[in-house]
Design a protein around this motif. Structure first.
Motif, short mmCIF file in Angstrom:
data_model
loop_
_atom_site.label_atom_id
_atom_site.label_comp_id
_atom_site.label_asym_id
_atom_site.label_seq_id
_atom_site.Cartn_x
_atom_site.Cartn_y
_atom_site.Cartn_z
N LEU A 84 0.82 -1.22 0.00
CA LEU A 84 0.00 0.00 0.00
C LEU A 84 0.85 1.25 0.00
O LEU A 84 1.88 1.31 0.66
CB LEU A 84 -0.90 0.01 1.25
CG LEU A 84 -1.43 1.36 1.73
CD1 LEU A 84 -2.43 1.94 0.77
CD2 LEU A 84 -2.02 1.23 3.13
N LEU A 85 0.40 2.24 -0.75
CA LEU A 85 0.94 3.59 -0.58
C LEU A 85 -0.21 4.57 -0.56
O LEU A 85 -1.21 4.40 -1.26
CB LEU A 85 1.96 3.93 -1.69
CG LEU A 85 1.50 4.18 -3.12
CD1 LEU A 85 0.98 5.61 -3.30
CD2 LEU A 85 2.64 3.93 -4.07
N ILE A 86 -0.10 5.55 0.31
CA ILE A 86 -1.07 6.64 0.38
C ILE A 86 -0.61 7.71 -0.59
O ILE A 86 0.52 8.17 -0.53
CB ILE A 86 -1.17 7.21 1.80
CG1 ILE A 86 -1.57 6.12 2.80
CG2 ILE A 86 -2.17 8.35 1.84
CD1 ILE A 86 -2.92 5.50 2.57
N GLY A 87 -1.50 8.13 -1.49
CA GLY A 87 -1.08 8.96 -2.60
C GLY A 87 -0.68 10.39 -2.27
O GLY A 87 0.36 10.85 -2.70
N ASP A 88 -1.50 11.10 -1.54
CA ASP A 88 -1.26 12.52 -1.32
C ASP A 88 -0.83 12.82 0.11
O ASP A 88 -1.30 12.19 1.06
CB ASP A 88 -2.52 13.32 -1.67
CG ASP A 88 -2.86 13.25 -3.15
OD1 ASP A 88 -1.91 13.32 -3.97
OD2 ASP A 88 -4.05 13.11 -3.50
N VAL A 89 0.03 13.80 0.24
CA VAL A 89 0.60 14.16 1.55
C VAL A 89 -0.49 14.48 2.56
O VAL A 89 -0.36 14.15 3.74
CB VAL A 89 1.56 15.37 1.39
CG1 VAL A 89 2.05 15.83 2.76
CG2 VAL A 89 2.73 15.01 0.50
#
Length: 263
Positions: free
Chosen positions: A183-188
């Protein structure tokens, strides 16, 4: 596939390894770069094809029955695209299988975030990300790349994969149907507030609900990546063991079906 956290808790299920000069707060709870070496155990299993008979055996229910109706690829992960929405404390979450013609620009932008690139190693033009996606989309179905939408808005990238059919299985006592998540969270703006842990817990439990043959969800963050390991622990995973992978020492994190109601 050996990557989870976006600024302490955004993540993937491939373990994150620290990179000199990387921005603080990993953006993947596990590190995709770990399975990219050529000619080593880190070689991506997606490049290898299993015999159809073996794939059918893994896709079956373990009782000698024939594989369920549909493609073999669908059966390997019980049709991720049809799992439906998940109610979470953060909103309604949905895993939507990625399509390059629709999602490539967005995923490429996320992969070029320095904090993400440090762990996923997919920064560059759209062609770099497209190749990564195509290897899964056109593969035999042991890994499914997905967009994660929260209340209808794409905000994360996931890979749901068969850990027992992955190079990772060479490094720990894998069980049939073990399922891994990246998983990666897209936006800061979505990082650093516990959202990664919330979604990790929700998706891991969703995997266990939708894959009756799967008893464990696993991940392998870099042992040195304290924020990533903490995110998994907060999501109800347990630390199982230290595992020596081709390019890092990882913390094997496990979410057990039998223990999920206790954590």
């Amino acid at each position: 596939m050996l990557p989870t956290d976006a600024s302490t808790d955004a993540g993937t299920a491939r373990a994150t390894r620290p990179v000199p000069g990387a921005a603080p707060g990993p953006v993947s709870l596990t590190d995709p770069g770990a399975d990219r070496g050529a000619g080593t155990d880190s070689e991506d299993t997606l490049d290898l094809r299993l015999p159809d008979e073996l794939i059918a055996l893994f896709a079956g229910d373990g009782g000698g029955n024939e594989a369920r109706e549909g493609t073999v690829g669908d059966d390997l992960l019980d049709r991720v695209g049809g799992w439906g929405p998940i109610a979470t404390p953060a909103g309604v979450f949905h895993l939507v299988p990625a399509r390059t013609e629709r999602d490539l620009p967005l995923i490429t932008r996320w992969m070029n975030d320095p904090a993400v690139a440090a762990f996923w190693e997919l920064a560059g033009s759209e062609s770099v990300v497209e190749e990564h996606l195509r290897r899964q989309i056109d593969g035999d179905g042991r890994s499914v790349p997905c967009l994660g939408t929260l209340d209808g808005t794409p905000m994360s990238y996931w890979e749901i994969y068969r850990a027992d059919l992955d190079p990772l299985a060479r490094h720990y006592p894998a069980r049939p149907h073990d399922t891994g998540i990246h998983l990666l969270i897209g936006d800061v703006v979505n990082r650093g507030h516990g959202l990664g842990s919330t979604l990790l817990r929700a998706v891991a439990d969703h995997v266990l609900e939708k894959r009756p043959s799967c008893a464990r969800v696993v991940a392998e963050p870099d042992l040195r990546n304290t924020p990533s390991v903490s995110a998994f622990l907060s999501a109800g995973f347990r630390f199982s063991a230290e595992v020596d992978l081709p390019d890092k020492r990882a913390a094997l994190m496990v979410r057990d079906r039998a223990l999920r109601d206790l954590s």
